[in-house]
Design an enzyme around this catalytic site. Sequence first.
Site, PDB file in Angstrom:
ATOM      1  N   ARG A 124      -6.587 -23.557   6.180  1.00  0.00           N
ATOM      2  CA  ARG A 124      -5.559 -22.947   6.981  1.00  0.00           C
ATOM      3  C   ARG A 124      -6.331 -22.832   8.160  1.00  0.00           C
ATOM      4  NH1 ARG A 124      -2.913 -20.580  10.344  1.00  0.00           N
ATOM      5  NH2 ARG A 124      -1.806 -18.593   9.817  1.00  0.00           N
ATOM      6  N   HIS A 127      -7.189 -19.640  13.530  1.00  0.00           N
ATOM      7  CA  HIS A 127      -6.125 -18.737  13.959  1.00  0.00           C
ATOM      8  C   HIS A 127      -6.632 -17.181  14.100  1.00  0.00           C
ATOM      9  CE1 HIS A 127      -5.852 -17.723   9.681  1.00  0.00           C
ATOM     10  NE2 HIS A 127      -5.078 -16.737  10.077  1.00  0.00           N
ATOM     11  N   HIS A 129      -4.880 -12.869  14.760  1.00  0.00           N
ATOM     12  CA  HIS A 129      -3.752 -12.181  14.932  1.00  0.00           C
ATOM     13  C   HIS A 129      -3.652 -10.663  15.025  1.00  0.00           C
ATOM     14  CE1 HIS A 129      -5.093 -11.653  10.530  1.00  0.00           C
ATOM     15  NE2 HIS A 129      -4.812 -13.234  10.535  1.00  0.00           N
ATOM     16  N   GLU A 133      -6.715  -8.338   8.263  1.00  0.00           N
ATOM     17  CA  GLU A 133      -6.494  -9.051   7.188  1.00  0.00           C
ATOM     18  C   GLU A 133      -7.305  -8.932   6.092  1.00  0.00           C
ATOM     19  OE1 GLU A 133      -5.847 -13.322   7.787  1.00  0.00           O
ATOM     20  OE2 GLU A 133      -7.221 -13.949   5.901  1.00  0.00           O
ATOM     21  N   HIS A 172     -10.643 -16.742  12.804  1.00  0.00           N
ATOM     22  CA  HIS A 172     -11.069 -17.158  11.451  1.00  0.00           C
ATOM     23  C   HIS A 172     -10.299 -18.161  11.171  1.00  0.00           C
ATOM     24  CE1 HIS A 172      -7.813 -14.153  11.115  1.00  0.00           C
ATOM     25  NE2 HIS A 172      -7.357 -14.675   9.795  1.00  0.00           N
ATOM     26  N   GLU A 195       2.461 -14.356   8.059  1.00  0.00           N
ATOM     27  CA  GLU A 195       1.483 -15.533   8.077  1.00  0.00           C
ATOM     28  C   GLU A 195       1.992 -16.608   8.827  1.00  0.00           C
ATOM     29  OE1 GLU A 195      -1.593 -15.173   7.162  1.00  0.00           O
ATOM     30  OE2 GLU A 195      -2.047 -17.078   7.390  1.00  0.00           O
ATOM     31  N   HIS A 309      -0.360  10.478 -11.540  1.00  0.00           N
ATOM     32  CA  HIS A 309      -1.193  11.045 -10.242  1.00  0.00           C
ATOM     33  C   HIS A 309      -0.386  10.753  -9.126  1.00  0.00           C
ATOM     34  CE1 HIS A 309      -1.422   6.718 -10.590  1.00  0.00           C
ATOM     35  NE2 HIS A 309      -1.908   6.571  -9.429  1.00  0.00           N
ATOM     36  N   HIS A 311      -1.171   9.668  -4.305  1.00  0.00           N
ATOM     37  CA  HIS A 311      -2.241   9.402  -3.539  1.00  0.00           C
ATOM     38  C   HIS A 311      -1.671  10.417  -2.100  1.00  0.00           C
ATOM     39  CE1 HIS A 311      -3.662   6.486  -5.968  1.00  0.00           C
ATOM     40  NE2 HIS A 311      -2.390   6.088  -6.259  1.00  0.00           N
ATOM     41  N   GLU A 316       1.083   3.485  -1.624  1.00  0.00           N
ATOM     42  CA  GLU A 316       0.287   2.307  -2.404  1.00  0.00           C
ATOM     43  C   GLU A 316       0.938   1.291  -2.429  1.00  0.00           C
ATOM     44  OE1 GLU A 316      -0.825   3.902  -6.272  1.00  0.00           O
ATOM     45  OE2 GLU A 316      -0.861   1.996  -7.111  1.00  0.00           O
ATOM     46  N   HIS A 355       3.495   9.133 -10.002  1.00  0.00           N
ATOM     47  CA  HIS A 355       3.704   7.876 -10.500  1.00  0.00           C
ATOM     48  C   HIS A 355       2.531   7.721 -11.523  1.00  0.00           C
ATOM     49  CE1 HIS A 355       0.949   6.993  -7.180  1.00  0.00           C
ATOM     50  NE2 HIS A 355       0.586   5.865  -8.034  1.00  0.00           N
TER      51      HIS A 355
HETATM   52 MN    MN Z   1      -5.654 -14.717   8.970  1.00  0.00          MN
HETATM   53 MN    MN Z   2      -1.341   5.023  -7.826  1.00  0.00          MN
END
Ligand code: MN
Ligand code: MN
Length: 417
Positions: A124, A127, A129, A133, A172, A195, A309, A311, A316, A355
Site C-alpha cells: 500500500r 501516503h 490523510h 487510522e 506511512h 481509502e 448494556h 456506551h 459503537e 443492546h
Molecule cells: Mn493510511
Molecule cells: Mn456495546
Amino acid sequence: MKDLSRRNILAASAVGGAVAAAGAAASAAGFGNPDRPAEGRMNTTPGAFSEPGPKNPALAGQFPSFQDPPPTDVNGLDLFWSSFNNAHKRVQSGGWAREVTQADFAISDAVSGVNMRLGKGGVRELHWHQQAEWAVMVDGHCRVTVMDTEGRPAVRDVKQGDLWYFPPGLPHALQGLGPSGAEFVLVFDNGHSSEFNTLLLTEWMAHTPPEVLAENFNLPVSAFKNIPIDDLWIYQGPDPMPLDAAQRAVRSPLGEPQDEYTFSMNDMKPNKVTKGGEVKIIDSRNFPISKTIAAALVTVKPGGMRELHWHPNADEWQYYISGEARMTVFNTGPRAQTADFRPGDLGYVKKSFGHYVQNTGTTDLVFMEIFKDDKFAEISLTQWLACTPPDLIASHLNMDPALTSQFGKIRSVVMPA
Ligand code: MN
Ligand code: MN
C-alpha cells in the site's frame, strides 16, 4: 427463546412458581409487546405473514431476524447492519481493498471501515490523510512504516491479532510479508473518510513541476524522468528487506517515536473472563498513542451473550470476525430492532442506545467493538440495577426482591458469569 412469546414465558414461569406476586396474573395480558403495540408474527395470521412476492432465498436465509422479527421488536431503527462481504472490491496487482463509509452506511458517521489484503510483497503505497487510522490484523503478517512530526521513524512487523494506530497526517506505508501476505481492517475516525481518497506520494510527485522537484531534492531534473505518472495505490513490490536491515536503514539521529504505534492483543491478558467468554479492552490507557479510537475484542462462547448494556461516551462500530450473532438495539419510542451478523459484517449502535449480542452459532463468536474516543466505557444494566436501592427496583419491575438481589454489583460483560 426467540419463538416463545412473552405471554408464554410468563405463563411457564408462573407455573414454575418463579413469579411471586400479586398482580402477575393481572398484568399478564399487558405484558409489554406483543400487546402494546401489537407487532410480530404472533400477532398476525399465517396468510398475512407469508411473503408471496419475489425473494432471494439464499440472501433472505442469512437474515432470520429481518424475515421474522421477534415480537419485542417495534417501530424499526435506522439500518445498523452493513458488511464488507458485499462492498465493491478494488483489485490491483499487489492486493485489494474494499470499504464501508458513511456513503454506504448512513448511520456510521463517527468512523468508516476498510478491509484490505496485501499479498506477499504487496505494497500500500506511501501516503497520508487527514484522519487517524486504527487497524487490526486479521490474517498473516505486515510491515508497517511510519514517521512522526519530529521526524522520528518506526518500522514494525505485525501479525494476526496486532493493532496499529497512526495519528492524523502521519506518513506511512504497508507491505504484506511472507509466507502469506496480510489482511487487515482499518478504521478511520471520520465516517466520510475513504481509502480511495488519500494523499499519495506518486500523485504529488507527478503533479509537481520537475524543476521544483529538482530544487527541492537538490538533484538534476533528469533524476525524476522515470517517476510514475499514475498512482500506485496498491502494487506488487519485491520482497522486503529483513526487518533489522530496514530498521537500521531508517535509523535517525533523532531516535524513535516516543509512543509505540503497534499493539499485540495476543500478548495481553483479558480484562474479564467468565463462563460465557472474555473481553480485552485496548484504549489510550494501555495503547497510549490511540487517542481517538478505543476498542474491545469480545469472545462469546456458544450459548453465551454480551450482556445488556450501553456506551455513554460514543457510538459503537462493530466488526464481526468469526461465528454468528444476533443483536437487538433499543432506543426511545419505544424502538427495538434485531439483526443477524456473520464474519465480515459490520454493526453500529448509536451512543447510549441499549443492546445485547447473542452467540447464535455453534462456535465461538468473536467481534470487535470500536469507539471514537480515548477510552472504552459502558453501563451494564444488571450492575446498575444491583447498585440501585432494592425497594426502587421492586416498585419498578414488580419482581421478587429475592431474585433481584441476585444481580451482581460487578458487571459480567459476557454471560453466563
Ligand atoms: Mn493510511
Ligand atoms: Mn456495546
